[in-house]
Design a protein around this motif. Structure first.
Motif, PDB file in Angstrom:
ATOM      1  N   ASN A  76       3.957 -41.157   4.507  1.00  0.00           N
ATOM      2  CA  ASN A  76       2.507 -40.884   5.041  1.00  0.00           C
ATOM      3  C   ASN A  76       1.510 -42.170   4.638  1.00  0.00           C
ATOM      4  O   ASN A  76       0.576 -42.153   5.045  1.00  0.00           O
ATOM      5  N   TYR A  77       2.008 -43.174   3.944  1.00  0.00           N
ATOM      6  CA  TYR A  77       1.180 -44.256   3.450  1.00  0.00           C
ATOM      7  C   TYR A  77       0.069 -43.857   2.569  1.00  0.00           C
ATOM      8  O   TYR A  77      -1.026 -44.233   2.664  1.00  0.00           O
ATOM      9  N   ASP A  78       0.269 -42.877   1.497  1.00  0.00           N
ATOM     10  CA  ASP A  78      -0.723 -42.399   0.711  1.00  0.00           C
ATOM     11  C   ASP A  78      -0.348 -42.891  -0.762  1.00  0.00           C
ATOM     12  O   ASP A  78      -1.155 -42.439  -1.560  1.00  0.00           O
ATOM     13  N   ALA A  79       0.479 -44.008  -0.861  1.00  0.00           N
ATOM     14  CA  ALA A  79       1.050 -44.235  -2.267  1.00  0.00           C
ATOM     15  C   ALA A  79       1.380 -43.406  -3.279  1.00  0.00           C
ATOM     16  O   ALA A  79       1.328 -43.512  -4.412  1.00  0.00           O
ATOM     17  N   ALA A  80       1.905 -42.088  -2.753  1.00  0.00           N
ATOM     18  CA  ALA A  80       2.709 -41.309  -3.399  1.00  0.00           C
ATOM     19  C   ALA A  80       3.807 -40.666  -2.717  1.00  0.00           C
ATOM     20  O   ALA A  80       3.675 -40.638  -1.568  1.00  0.00           O
ATOM     21  N   ILE A  81       4.738 -40.194  -3.526  1.00  0.00           N
ATOM     22  CA  ILE A  81       5.900 -39.502  -3.127  1.00  0.00           C
ATOM     23  C   ILE A  81       5.936 -38.135  -2.950  1.00  0.00           C
ATOM     24  O   ILE A  81       5.965 -37.797  -4.172  1.00  0.00           O
ATOM     25  N   THR A  82       5.807 -37.259  -2.192  1.00  0.00           N
ATOM     26  CA  THR A  82       5.412 -35.860  -2.211  1.00  0.00           C
ATOM     27  C   THR A  82       5.995 -35.149  -1.244  1.00  0.00           C
ATOM     28  O   THR A  82       6.673 -35.720  -0.443  1.00  0.00           O
ATOM     29  N   MET A  83       5.998 -33.850  -1.344  1.00  0.00           N
ATOM     30  CA  MET A  83       6.540 -32.828  -0.385  1.00  0.00           C
ATOM     31  C   MET A  83       6.187 -33.122   0.984  1.00  0.00           C
ATOM     32  O   MET A  83       6.767 -33.094   1.876  1.00  0.00           O
ATOM     33  N   GLN A  84       4.704 -33.671   1.136  1.00  0.00           N
ATOM     34  CA  GLN A  84       4.544 -34.212   2.501  1.00  0.00           C
ATOM     35  C   GLN A  84       5.484 -35.142   3.173  1.00  0.00           C
ATOM     36  O   GLN A  84       5.775 -34.953   4.323  1.00  0.00           O
ATOM     37  N   VAL A  86       8.504 -35.462   2.511  1.00  0.00           N
ATOM     38  CA  VAL A  86       9.646 -34.965   2.741  1.00  0.00           C
ATOM     39  C   VAL A  86       9.672 -34.141   4.229  1.00  0.00           C
ATOM     40  O   VAL A  86      10.464 -34.313   5.019  1.00  0.00           O
ATOM     41  N   ASN A  87       8.596 -33.576   4.219  1.00  0.00           N
ATOM     42  CA  ASN A  87       8.426 -32.921   5.559  1.00  0.00           C
ATOM     43  C   ASN A  87       8.316 -33.765   6.715  1.00  0.00           C
ATOM     44  O   ASN A  87       8.871 -33.291   7.898  1.00  0.00           O
ATOM     45  N   ILE A  88       7.457 -34.874   6.702  1.00  0.00           N
ATOM     46  CA  ILE A  88       7.424 -35.578   7.468  1.00  0.00           C
ATOM     47  C   ILE A  88       8.524 -36.291   7.958  1.00  0.00           C
ATOM     48  O   ILE A  88       9.197 -36.575   9.308  1.00  0.00           O
ATOM     49  N   LEU A  89       9.408 -36.717   7.193  1.00  0.00           N
ATOM     50  CA  LEU A  89      10.779 -37.240   7.213  1.00  0.00           C
ATOM     51  C   LEU A  89      11.867 -36.517   7.929  1.00  0.00           C
ATOM     52  O   LEU A  89      12.696 -36.629   8.997  1.00  0.00           O
ATOM     53  N   ALA A  90      11.770 -35.113   7.466  1.00  0.00           N
ATOM     54  CA  ALA A  90      12.537 -34.024   8.331  1.00  0.00           C
ATOM     55  C   ALA A  90      12.104 -33.956   9.726  1.00  0.00           C
ATOM     56  O   ALA A  90      12.973 -33.828  10.665  1.00  0.00           O
ATOM     57  N   ASP A  91      10.729 -33.852  10.054  1.00  0.00           N
ATOM     58  CA  ASP A  91      10.111 -33.856  11.342  1.00  0.00           C
ATOM     59  C   ASP A  91      10.872 -34.839  12.002  1.00  0.00           C
ATOM     60  O   ASP A  91      11.144 -34.860  13.334  1.00  0.00           O
ATOM     61  N   TYR A  92      10.910 -36.306  11.763  1.00  0.00           N
ATOM     62  CA  TYR A  92      11.347 -37.376  12.229  1.00  0.00           C
ATOM     63  C   TYR A  92      12.977 -37.225  12.469  1.00  0.00           C
ATOM     64  O   TYR A  92      13.183 -37.565  13.859  1.00  0.00           O
ATOM     65  N   ILE A  93      13.827 -36.965  11.411  1.00  0.00           N
ATOM     66  CA  ILE A  93      15.118 -36.783  11.906  1.00  0.00           C
ATOM     67  C   ILE A  93      15.463 -35.716  12.841  1.00  0.00           C
ATOM     68  O   ILE A  93      16.373 -35.968  13.753  1.00  0.00           O
ATOM     69  N   LEU A  94      14.556 -34.583  12.975  1.00  0.00           N
ATOM     70  CA  LEU A  94      14.919 -33.597  13.850  1.00  0.00           C
ATOM     71  C   LEU A  94      14.175 -33.809  15.189  1.00  0.00           C
ATOM     72  O   LEU A  94      14.592 -33.009  16.039  1.00  0.00           O
ATOM     73  N   GLY A  95      13.543 -35.071  15.388  1.00  0.00           N
ATOM     74  CA  GLY A  95      13.017 -35.418  16.799  1.00  0.00           C
ATOM     75  C   GLY A  95      11.730 -34.695  16.964  1.00  0.00           C
ATOM     76  O   GLY A  95      11.437 -34.865  18.029  1.00  0.00           O
ATOM     77  N   LYS A  96      10.956 -34.170  15.910  1.00  0.00           N
ATOM     78  CA  LYS A  96       9.869 -33.508  16.311  1.00  0.00           C
ATOM     79  C   LYS A  96       8.621 -34.545  16.514  1.00  0.00           C
ATOM     80  O   LYS A  96       7.542 -34.245  17.119  1.00  0.00           O
ATOM     81  N   ILE A  97       8.709 -35.756  15.776  1.00  0.00           N
ATOM     82  CA  ILE A  97       8.064 -36.804  15.762  1.00  0.00           C
ATOM     83  C   ILE A  97       8.829 -37.881  16.025  1.00  0.00           C
ATOM     84  O   ILE A  97       9.942 -38.017  15.724  1.00  0.00           O
ATOM     85  N   SER A  98       7.992 -39.105  16.459  1.00  0.00           N
ATOM     86  CA  SER A  98       8.786 -40.324  16.836  1.00  0.00           C
ATOM     87  C   SER A  98       8.314 -41.485  16.115  1.00  0.00           C
ATOM     88  O   SER A  98       8.863 -42.639  16.354  1.00  0.00           O
ATOM     89  N   SER A  99       7.289 -41.159  15.218  1.00  0.00           N
ATOM     90  CA  SER A  99       7.037 -42.149  14.270  1.00  0.00           C
ATOM     91  C   SER A  99       6.252 -41.697  12.988  1.00  0.00           C
ATOM     92  O   SER A  99       6.042 -40.593  13.050  1.00  0.00           O
TER      93      SER A  99
END
Length: 176
Positions: A76-84, A86-99
């Motif tokens: 998410n380009y916020d200069a931190a590695i957070t739960m957000q 993790v959730n965005i990566l999961a959504d990408y892998i599951l095909g919920k988002i495409s970028s």
């Protein structure tokens, strides 16, 4: 036409004499590394292995092996590695988002800390301020500043950047 070329040659020659070592060098002709955003294990694909690494980093504080992985993990380009992330990566892998909000890739230009694709005294100052404890670096800046590739940003990296700006070296040690 010949007069214009001659005049341009004279102007450029004078500029080189006047500016000497203060001239800016393009980081683009130096080596660079492109990171696939989301590819936390840096194997060229985004899948559940990347998710597992990111999950372990966030939930169990298992550090990633290098700073390039942190660039890939910051989806998410916020200069931190957070739960957000993790959730965005999961959504990408599951095909919920495409970028990813951070984009598809990020190219690190070694020596360029401010993102202008040049290696200048402005970049040199950022490294100096970091070494003196006056500022911190983002994941992306850290990788760009580590021009000797040893995993640390220190006075040796600052010396290489200074030598590059002063045209004493053309390539950083991290370059292949």
């Amino acid at each position: 036409m010949k007069k214009r070329i001659a005049l341009l040659t004279v102007v450029l020659s004078i500029a080189m004499v006047v500016f000497g070592g203060a001239m800016t060098a393009y980081a683009g002709h130096q080596c660079s590394t492109t990171v696939l955003i989301g590819d936390v294990n840096l194997d060229g694909s985004i899948n559940s292995l990347d998710y597992a690494l990111l999950y372990n980093e966030v939930y169990y504080a298992v550090p990633l092996a290098n700073q390039l992985q942190y660039i890939a993990a910051d989806v998410n380009y916020d200069a931190a590695i957070t739960m957000q992330d993790v959730n965005i990566l999961a959504d990408y892998i599951l095909g919920k988002i495409s970028s990813f909000p951070a984009g598809a890739t990020y190219t690190v230009y070694y020596g360029d800390l401010n993102g202008d694709q040049l290696v200048t005294t402005a970049d040199q100052k950022v490294v100096s301020d970091y070494i003196l404890g006056k500022t911190s670096l983002t994941f992306r800046q850290f990788v760009a500043a580590d021009v000797d590739g040893d995993g640390y940003v220190n006075s040796l990296d600052l010396a290489y950047i200074t030598q590059h700006i002063n045209e004493q070296i053309q390539h950083f040690p991290v370059c292949p």
